[in-house]
Design an enzyme around this catalytic site. Sequence first.
Site, PDB file in Angstrom:
ATOM      1  N   ASP A 145      56.113  93.615  25.999  1.00  0.00           N
ATOM      2  CA  ASP A 145      56.134  94.659  24.970  1.00  0.00           C
ATOM      3  C   ASP A 145      57.336  95.595  25.150  1.00  0.00           C
ATOM      4  O   ASP A 145      57.807  95.791  26.270  1.00  0.00           O
ATOM      5  CB  ASP A 145      54.818  95.459  25.042  1.00  0.00           C
ATOM      6  CG  ASP A 145      54.575  96.273  23.779  1.00  0.00           C
ATOM      7  OD1 ASP A 145      55.240  96.007  22.750  1.00  0.00           O
ATOM      8  OD2 ASP A 145      53.728  97.183  23.822  1.00  0.00           O
TER       9      ASP A 145
ATOM     10  N   HIS B  31      64.433  91.809  20.289  1.00  0.00           N
ATOM     11  CA  HIS B  31      63.713  90.537  20.453  1.00  0.00           C
ATOM     12  C   HIS B  31      64.634  89.485  21.073  1.00  0.00           C
ATOM     13  O   HIS B  31      64.204  88.709  21.927  1.00  0.00           O
ATOM     14  CB  HIS B  31      63.179  90.045  19.106  1.00  0.00           C
ATOM     15  CG  HIS B  31      62.129  90.950  18.524  1.00  0.00           C
ATOM     16  ND1 HIS B  31      61.074  91.443  19.264  1.00  0.00           N
ATOM     17  CD2 HIS B  31      61.960  91.459  17.275  1.00  0.00           C
ATOM     18  CE1 HIS B  31      60.311  92.213  18.495  1.00  0.00           C
ATOM     19  NE2 HIS B  31      60.834  92.237  17.279  1.00  0.00           N
TER      20      HIS B  31
ATOM     21  N   LEU C  99      55.607  74.755  37.430  1.00  0.00           N
ATOM     22  CA  LEU C  99      54.994  75.908  36.764  1.00  0.00           C
ATOM     23  C   LEU C  99      54.395  75.490  35.423  1.00  0.00           C
ATOM     24  O   LEU C  99      55.029  74.755  34.675  1.00  0.00           O
ATOM     25  CB  LEU C  99      56.095  76.950  36.533  1.00  0.00           C
ATOM     26  CG  LEU C  99      55.747  78.180  35.705  1.00  0.00           C
ATOM     27  CD1 LEU C  99      54.826  79.097  36.481  1.00  0.00           C
ATOM     28  CD2 LEU C  99      57.017  78.913  35.303  1.00  0.00           C
TER      29      LEU C  99
HETATM   30  C1  IPE Z   1      51.194  92.941  21.775  1.00  0.00           C
HETATM   31  O1  IPE Z   1      52.144  93.898  21.495  1.00  0.00           O
HETATM   32  C2  IPE Z   1      51.623  91.600  21.261  1.00  0.00           C
HETATM   33  C3  IPE Z   1      52.746  90.980  21.949  1.00  0.00           C
HETATM   34  C4  IPE Z   1      53.373  91.455  22.990  1.00  0.00           C
HETATM   35  C5  IPE Z   1      53.145  89.689  21.428  1.00  0.00           C
HETATM   36  P1  IPE Z   1      52.070  94.815  20.181  1.00  0.00           P
HETATM   37  O2  IPE Z   1      53.280  95.657  20.218  1.00  0.00           O
HETATM   38  O3  IPE Z   1      51.865  93.975  18.993  1.00  0.00           O
HETATM   39  O4  IPE Z   1      50.751  95.664  20.457  1.00  0.00           O
HETATM   40  P2  IPE Z   1      50.298  97.071  19.871  1.00  0.00           P
HETATM   41  O5  IPE Z   1      50.373  96.969  18.379  1.00  0.00           O
HETATM   42  O6  IPE Z   1      51.243  98.089  20.399  1.00  0.00           O
HETATM   43  O7  IPE Z   1      48.907  97.274  20.399  1.00  0.00           O
HETATM   44  C1  IPE Z   2      57.107  93.016  21.816  1.00  0.00           C
HETATM   45  O1  IPE Z   2      57.917  94.074  21.443  1.00  0.00           O
HETATM   46  C2  IPE Z   2      57.344  91.759  21.019  1.00  0.00           C
HETATM   47  C3  IPE Z   2      56.277  91.448  20.045  1.00  0.00           C
HETATM   48  C4  IPE Z   2      55.207  92.131  19.848  1.00  0.00           C
HETATM   49  C5  IPE Z   2      56.468  90.262  19.243  1.00  0.00           C
HETATM   50  P1  IPE Z   2      57.584  94.983  20.186  1.00  0.00           P
HETATM   51  O2  IPE Z   2      58.213  94.391  18.983  1.00  0.00           O
HETATM   52  O3  IPE Z   2      56.137  95.227  20.081  1.00  0.00           O
HETATM   53  O4  IPE Z   2      58.353  96.310  20.597  1.00  0.00           O
HETATM   54  P2  IPE Z   2      57.837  97.805  20.414  1.00  0.00           P
HETATM   55  O5  IPE Z   2      56.472  97.878  21.023  1.00  0.00           O
HETATM   56  O6  IPE Z   2      57.819  98.081  18.945  1.00  0.00           O
HETATM   57  O7  IPE Z   2      58.840  98.624  21.158  1.00  0.00           O
HETATM   58 MG    MG Z   3      54.892  96.633  20.805  1.00  0.00          MG
END
Ligand code: IPE
Ligand code: IPE
Ligand code: MG
Length: 248
Positions: free
Chosen positions: A22, A39, A133
């Site tokens: 995240d 990303h 792995l």
């Molecule tokens: C969880 O992260 C999903 C992934 C890392 C793929 P999100 O960014 O979607 O989660 P919330 O919305 O902050 O809970």
């Molecule tokens: C995690 O990073 C990747 C996915 C959920 C696909 P985010 O896109 O959730 O990044 P933040 O949380 O908005 O910083």
């Molecule tokens: Mg996120």
Amino acid sequence: MPQNPIPLSAFAMPRHVAIIMDGNGRWASARGLPRGEGHRRGVEALRKTVRAAGEMGISYLTIFSFSAENWSRPSSEIRDLMGLLRRFIRNDLAELHQSRVKVRVIGERDDLAPDIRQLLEEAEELTKGNDRLTLVVAFNYGARQEIARAAARIAVKINAGEIEPSAMTADLIGQNLDAPDLPDPDLIIRTSGEQRLSNFLLWQAAYSELVFVPTYWPDFDRAALEGAIAEYHRRERRFGGLIAQTGS
Ligand code: IPE
Ligand code: IPE
Ligand code: MG
């Protein structure tokens, strides 16, 4: 007998590490970059982490790549994320295979574009004989949906008269999840400072150790993984029982 020996398991590598990757968007915003750039940098962090996990002797690494709820993001971001998965499999599959990584996928595949479904199947098929792995990709994954799928599979068997309703146990539910042969995660790491599971592995996380790190995912690397594992080693896992006592 030595006094208060530290149990051997305190030094053992977690067998299964799961990561909620995240913070890509915030990493990018902090630099004035578009979220998509976060990303893209996240995929690089993933490459480093997979390599490190293999070298460190971790047997299973599960990564949360796209949640069942992430469809609620703008369509341009969804396109970016789908594009990255396509590119990751096309560019990295050969190298993963060469490193003897076995790829598994959990999540709902029916809602995915046919070419993505095919790429996921190809990755699993090519690497199924590998023994180093196991990389479990949670894609279009939600734990509540996975548990519902397990319940539906069991309902079909009950309907067919293959099992009795009275045979319903926690083990039976576990045996009908998306990847029933995998051990539960010992350690779940979430990056970016958020402290929640966001519908990730709710069933399997019953006794996982949870480690939350402030690092945004694109900055995660081997040192960060080692730091999270060091924290795991400071934990005392009890599974509802008592700590092993000496002299009794
Ligand atoms: C969880 O992260 C999903 C992934 C890392 C793929 P999100 O960014 O979607 O989660 P919330 O919305 O902050 O809970
Ligand atoms: C995690 O990073 C990747 C996915 C959920 C696909 P985010 O896109 O959730 O990044 P933040 O949380 O908005 O910083
Ligand atoms: Mg996120």
